[in-house]
Scaffold this motif. Structure first.
Motif: not given
Length: 151
Positions: A74-77, A87-92, A114-115, A120-121
Motif C-alpha cells: 500500500x502506497x507504492x502507486x 478501496x474505501x468501500x471495500x475496507x469499510x 497517494x490517496x 477519506x484518508x
C-alpha cells in the motif's frame, strides 16, 4: 480471525513486512479460512476496471467473500479518486467483519500523498486503526543485502 482484527505492518522496503504478513495468511489458510493475497496496485487497477463495465459490486463482493485479505505494498502507486472511493468501500465493508492484513512502506501521515483525499484518508485510517494491530518496523534494516551474503 475470530475477532476480525486487522494487522498493519509499516516500515522501509526490505525489512520483512510481506514475509510476516504472508505467514499470517498461510496460517489462516492452514486453519481452513479462505484467504487472498493481492498487491495494492493490482487491487486498485481491478477496482478501476470494474467501473468501465459496471461490475463494481461484483468485484467488491469477490474481495468481501474472503475470510482474510492481504493487501501488499500500500502506497507504492498513486490512485485516482474513483479508485480511492472503491478501496474505501471495500475496507469499510470488511470493517469489524473480516480481518484485512496490510503492508505499507509509508506511515499513516504519508497516506494522503497517494490517496489524495484528506477526508477519506482520515476516515480510512480511523476505521483501520480502531480494530487493528499496527506493527511499526520503521527502525528495522533491510534484510535483502544480508540474504545475498554467504555465512
Amino acid at each position: 480471525m475470530t475477532q476480525a482484527h486487522n494487522i498493519i505492518w509499516m516500515g522501509p522496503t526490505g525489512c520483512g513486512k510481506t514475509g510476516l504478513a504472508t505467514g499470517f495468511l498461510l496460517q489462516a489458510i492452514n486453519r481452513g479460512y479462505t484467504s487472498r493475497f493481492v498487491l495494492f496496485p493490482d487491487l486498485v487497477q481491478e477496482l478501476f476496471a470494474s467501473v468501465a463495465d459496471h461490475s463494481e459490486a461484483k468485484v467488491l463482493q469477490h474481495y468481501l467473500a474472503y475470510d482474510c485479505l492481504l493487501i501488499d505494498e500500500l502506497g507504492y502507486v498513486e490512485v485516482e479518486p474513483v479508485q480511492v472511493g472503491l478501496f474505501f468501500t471495500l475496507l469499510q465493508q470488511r470493517h469489524r467483519r473480516k480481518p484485512t492484513l496490510i503492508t505499507s512502506n509509508l506511515g499513516f501521515n504519508d497516506w494522503r500523498s497517494f490517496l489524495k483525499n484528506d477526508h477519506l484518508t482520515a476516515a480510512l485510517i480511523d476505521r483501520l486503526t480502531e480494530n487493528s494491530h499496527v506493527i511499526n518496523m520503521k527502525n528495522c534494516h533491510s534484510l535483502r543485502p544480508k540474504l545475498g551474503q554467504e555465512p
